[in-house]
Design a protein around this motif. Sequence first.
Motif, PDB file in Angstrom:
ATOM      1  N   LYS A  40      -4.697 -25.333 -49.563  1.00  0.00           N
ATOM      2  CA  LYS A  40      -4.677 -26.789 -49.793  1.00  0.00           C
ATOM      3  C   LYS A  40      -3.786 -27.507 -48.786  1.00  0.00           C
ATOM      4  CE  LYS A  40      -3.334 -26.512 -54.097  1.00  0.00           C
ATOM      5  NZ  LYS A  40      -2.931 -26.911 -55.475  1.00  0.00           N
ATOM      6  N   TYR A  41      -2.806 -26.786 -48.240  1.00  0.00           N
ATOM      7  CA  TYR A  41      -1.815 -27.416 -47.376  1.00  0.00           C
ATOM      8  C   TYR A  41      -1.962 -27.048 -45.902  1.00  0.00           C
ATOM      9  CZ  TYR A  41       0.362 -28.394 -51.868  1.00  0.00           C
ATOM     10  OH  TYR A  41       0.592 -28.818 -53.153  1.00  0.00           O
ATOM     11  N   LEU A  42      -2.817 -26.048 -45.613  1.00  0.00           N
ATOM     12  CA  LEU A  42      -2.994 -25.642 -44.214  1.00  0.00           C
ATOM     13  C   LEU A  42      -4.075 -26.478 -43.542  1.00  0.00           C
ATOM     14  CD1 LEU A  42      -2.831 -21.733 -44.477  1.00  0.00           C
ATOM     15  CD2 LEU A  42      -1.104 -23.259 -43.497  1.00  0.00           C
ATOM     16  N   ASN A  43      -3.903 -26.741 -42.262  1.00  0.00           N
ATOM     17  CA  ASN A  43      -4.875 -27.544 -41.517  1.00  0.00           C
ATOM     18  C   ASN A  43      -6.208 -26.795 -41.379  1.00  0.00           C
ATOM     19  OD1 ASN A  43      -2.985 -29.591 -41.225  1.00  0.00           O
ATOM     20  ND2 ASN A  43      -2.205 -28.776 -39.298  1.00  0.00           N
ATOM     21  N   LYS A  44      -7.268 -27.568 -41.213  1.00  0.00           N
ATOM     22  CA  LYS A  44      -8.633 -27.033 -41.303  1.00  0.00           C
ATOM     23  C   LYS A  44      -9.019 -26.116 -40.150  1.00  0.00           C
ATOM     24  CE  LYS A  44      -9.181 -29.313 -45.103  1.00  0.00           C
ATOM     25  NZ  LYS A  44      -9.049 -28.551 -46.371  1.00  0.00           N
ATOM     26  N   ASN A  45      -8.333 -26.206 -39.034  1.00  0.00           N
ATOM     27  CA  ASN A  45      -8.698 -25.347 -37.894  1.00  0.00           C
ATOM     28  C   ASN A  45      -7.999 -23.993 -37.935  1.00  0.00           C
ATOM     29  OD1 ASN A  45      -6.240 -26.666 -37.383  1.00  0.00           O
ATOM     30  ND2 ASN A  45      -6.470 -26.453 -35.173  1.00  0.00           N
ATOM     31  N   ILE A  46      -7.405 -23.663 -39.093  1.00  0.00           N
ATOM     32  CA  ILE A  46      -6.776 -22.358 -39.295  1.00  0.00           C
ATOM     33  C   ILE A  46      -7.726 -21.474 -40.093  1.00  0.00           C
ATOM     34  CG2 ILE A  46      -4.854 -21.116 -40.370  1.00  0.00           C
ATOM     35  CD1 ILE A  46      -3.204 -23.726 -39.983  1.00  0.00           C
ATOM     36  N   SER A  47      -8.069 -20.326 -39.524  1.00  0.00           N
ATOM     37  CA  SER A  47      -8.963 -19.379 -40.192  1.00  0.00           C
ATOM     38  C   SER A  47      -8.123 -18.269 -40.822  1.00  0.00           C
ATOM     39  CB  SER A  47      -9.958 -18.787 -39.186  1.00  0.00           C
ATOM     40  OG  SER A  47     -10.747 -17.797 -39.799  1.00  0.00           O
ATOM     41  N   ILE A  48      -8.193 -18.150 -42.157  1.00  0.00           N
ATOM     42  CA  ILE A  48      -7.392 -17.152 -42.870  1.00  0.00           C
ATOM     43  C   ILE A  48      -8.224 -15.906 -43.142  1.00  0.00           C
ATOM     44  CG2 ILE A  48      -6.004 -16.676 -44.916  1.00  0.00           C
ATOM     45  CD1 ILE A  48      -5.516 -19.641 -45.197  1.00  0.00           C
ATOM     46  N   LYS A  49      -7.718 -14.767 -42.682  1.00  0.00           N
ATOM     47  CA  LYS A  49      -8.343 -13.474 -42.950  1.00  0.00           C
ATOM     48  C   LYS A  49      -7.514 -12.797 -44.040  1.00  0.00           C
ATOM     49  CE  LYS A  49     -10.539 -14.347 -39.037  1.00  0.00           C
ATOM     50  NZ  LYS A  49     -11.923 -14.837 -38.992  1.00  0.00           N
ATOM     51  N   ILE A  50      -8.093 -12.616 -45.217  1.00  0.00           N
ATOM     52  CA  ILE A  50      -7.315 -12.093 -46.347  1.00  0.00           C
ATOM     53  C   ILE A  50      -7.442 -10.581 -46.467  1.00  0.00           C
ATOM     54  CG2 ILE A  50      -9.211 -12.573 -47.967  1.00  0.00           C
ATOM     55  CD1 ILE A  50      -6.990 -13.028 -50.119  1.00  0.00           C
ATOM     56  N   ILE A  51      -6.294  -9.948 -46.703  1.00  0.00           N
ATOM     57  CA  ILE A  51      -6.223  -8.542 -47.085  1.00  0.00           C
ATOM     58  C   ILE A  51      -5.775  -8.564 -48.547  1.00  0.00           C
ATOM     59  CG2 ILE A  51      -5.235  -6.278 -46.570  1.00  0.00           C
ATOM     60  CD1 ILE A  51      -6.770  -7.449 -44.203  1.00  0.00           C
ATOM     61  N   PRO A  52      -6.700  -8.436 -49.506  1.00  0.00           N
ATOM     62  CA  PRO A  52      -6.355  -8.620 -50.927  1.00  0.00           C
ATOM     63  C   PRO A  52      -5.274  -7.648 -51.399  1.00  0.00           C
ATOM     64  CG  PRO A  52      -8.738  -8.573 -50.620  1.00  0.00           C
ATOM     65  CD  PRO A  52      -8.128  -8.124 -49.324  1.00  0.00           C
ATOM     66  N   SER A  53      -4.286  -8.195 -52.085  1.00  0.00           N
ATOM     67  CA  SER A  53      -3.191  -7.396 -52.635  1.00  0.00           C
ATOM     68  C   SER A  53      -2.638  -8.134 -53.855  1.00  0.00           C
ATOM     69  CB  SER A  53      -2.098  -7.209 -51.582  1.00  0.00           C
ATOM     70  OG  SER A  53      -0.991  -6.534 -52.119  1.00  0.00           O
ATOM     71  N   GLU A  54      -1.983  -7.393 -54.745  1.00  0.00           N
ATOM     72  CA  GLU A  54      -1.456  -8.004 -55.976  1.00  0.00           C
ATOM     73  C   GLU A  54      -0.068  -8.608 -55.796  1.00  0.00           C
ATOM     74  OE1 GLU A  54      -3.240  -8.489 -58.796  1.00  0.00           O
ATOM     75  OE2 GLU A  54      -4.854  -7.708 -57.541  1.00  0.00           O
ATOM     76  N   ASN A  55       0.573  -8.362 -54.654  1.00  0.00           N
ATOM     77  CA  ASN A  55       1.918  -8.901 -54.475  1.00  0.00           C
ATOM     78  C   ASN A  55       1.896 -10.424 -54.437  1.00  0.00           C
ATOM     79  OD1 ASN A  55       0.751  -8.232 -51.670  1.00  0.00           O
ATOM     80  ND2 ASN A  55       2.372  -9.698 -51.202  1.00  0.00           N
ATOM     81  N   LYS A  56       2.969 -11.023 -54.895  1.00  0.00           N
ATOM     82  CA  LYS A  56       3.057 -12.483 -54.977  1.00  0.00           C
ATOM     83  C   LYS A  56       3.808 -13.056 -53.784  1.00  0.00           C
ATOM     84  CE  LYS A  56       2.950 -12.563 -60.031  1.00  0.00           C
ATOM     85  NZ  LYS A  56       3.668 -12.948 -61.260  1.00  0.00           N
ATOM     86  N   ILE A  57       3.486 -14.298 -53.467  1.00  0.00           N
ATOM     87  CA  ILE A  57       4.111 -14.963 -52.329  1.00  0.00           C
ATOM     88  C   ILE A  57       5.611 -15.155 -52.572  1.00  0.00           C
ATOM     89  CG2 ILE A  57       3.818 -17.360 -53.102  1.00  0.00           C
ATOM     90  CD1 ILE A  57       2.809 -17.943 -50.223  1.00  0.00           C
ATOM     91  N   ILE A  58       6.390 -15.018 -51.514  1.00  0.00           N
ATOM     92  CA  ILE A  58       7.839 -15.190 -51.611  1.00  0.00           C
ATOM     93  C   ILE A  58       8.168 -16.675 -51.764  1.00  0.00           C
ATOM     94  CG2 ILE A  58      10.036 -14.922 -50.379  1.00  0.00           C
ATOM     95  CD1 ILE A  58       8.633 -12.502 -48.946  1.00  0.00           C
ATOM     96  N   LYS A  59       9.066 -16.965 -52.709  1.00  0.00           N
ATOM     97  CA  LYS A  59       9.522 -18.343 -52.911  1.00  0.00           C
ATOM     98  C   LYS A  59      11.032 -18.397 -52.735  1.00  0.00           C
ATOM     99  CE  LYS A  59       5.812 -19.585 -56.129  1.00  0.00           C
ATOM    100  NZ  LYS A  59       5.464 -20.063 -57.485  1.00  0.00           N
ATOM    101  N   LYS A  60      11.485 -19.363 -51.938  1.00  0.00           N
ATOM    102  CA  LYS A  60      12.916 -19.562 -51.734  1.00  0.00           C
ATOM    103  C   LYS A  60      13.276 -20.934 -52.292  1.00  0.00           C
ATOM    104  CE  LYS A  60      13.342 -16.245 -48.052  1.00  0.00           C
ATOM    105  NZ  LYS A  60      14.054 -15.806 -46.836  1.00  0.00           N
ATOM    106  N   ILE A  61      14.051 -20.917 -53.361  1.00  0.00           N
ATOM    107  CA  ILE A  61      14.359 -22.146 -54.107  1.00  0.00           C
ATOM    108  C   ILE A  61      15.794 -22.552 -53.800  1.00  0.00           C
ATOM    109  CG2 ILE A  61      14.414 -23.216 -56.388  1.00  0.00           C
ATOM    110  CD1 ILE A  61      12.639 -20.693 -57.241  1.00  0.00           C
TER     111      ILE A  61
END
Length: 319
Positions: free
Chosen positions: A96-117
């Motif tokens: 939702k936040y990445l620009n449209k000319n970025i192509s994401i190649k996903i390697i599916p995994s169960e790990n969650k994204i890192i959050k720094k609060i």
Amino acid sequence: LFAKEKNYLLGLKFKDFIKEKINEKILIIGDPIIDILRFVKPSGKSNKNNIIATRFIKEEENLGGALLSLNFLSQFFKNIDYYFIGNKNDLNYIKKYLNKNISIKIIPSENKIIKKIRYINDYSLDKFFQVNENENANINVPQKIKEKLLGVLKKNLYKYNQIIIFDYGYNYNFKKLNLLLQKYSNKLVVNCQSNSFNFGFNLASKYKKSLILSLDENEMRLMSQDMHSPLENVIKKNTHIFKRTKIVLITQGRKGCFILNKNKLYFIPTIIKQNIDTTGCGDIFLSTFSALNFSQKFNLKEKVIVSHVAAGIHANELG
């Protein structure tokens, strides 16, 4: 006056440089991080505990880690590929936040994204403290997922004109990946960082050869095991570490940056001294430099000057 004229001409060159996006094919590898800012207002000292009590005001989320550089570099390049190790929920969120000319190649995994609060004084913008979530991500990525990433990269790395890795010591920090990337050292750009999670254990010296290597003063001192000598002396004594790297950038925050190229050492001071938040400045600095490196219009020092300006502008935005 001569300096002002030179900077004016450099500005014109940069303006000309960004008229059209670069058509070269680039790949970004690195950990996605969500930076969360929680603004609070101090209420005073707690009656029952030796802590400062605060009142929550608002929250703001920003793309961090490799995601920050992805969006930034997409302003310079027509197309960028990014390999993402993670789950579909996190993927849908960052899309939702990445620009449209970025192509994401996903390697599916169960790990969650890192959050720094980070908890921030709403008035002074001083940071109180930080809480990190999912920081043991590398432990949670199964070996078969790493092997899948390696398999896909082996088939595709030759296609790219530039490969940039943002190594924060998490998902993309394993030996087989390091060795694979160095087979393409003539187009490899490396940002290898020490942070609170990996301090002293994620050293840039593991990248024996690359086109561009970026690290900061603390990381240079850790590599050389020299805490006190002037940084210039530390670099000169340890040039052998970088003998197979074309350009080395050693940043010193608000002071400036040393450049090591062809056994010659240069220092370029920063342009914008004032800063509000330096988080991500090193990433913006390297991203700018790597984009400019495609152009024949700029000499080495000019690339660093423009990169300083970009990092300085970023430092004057919170988050």
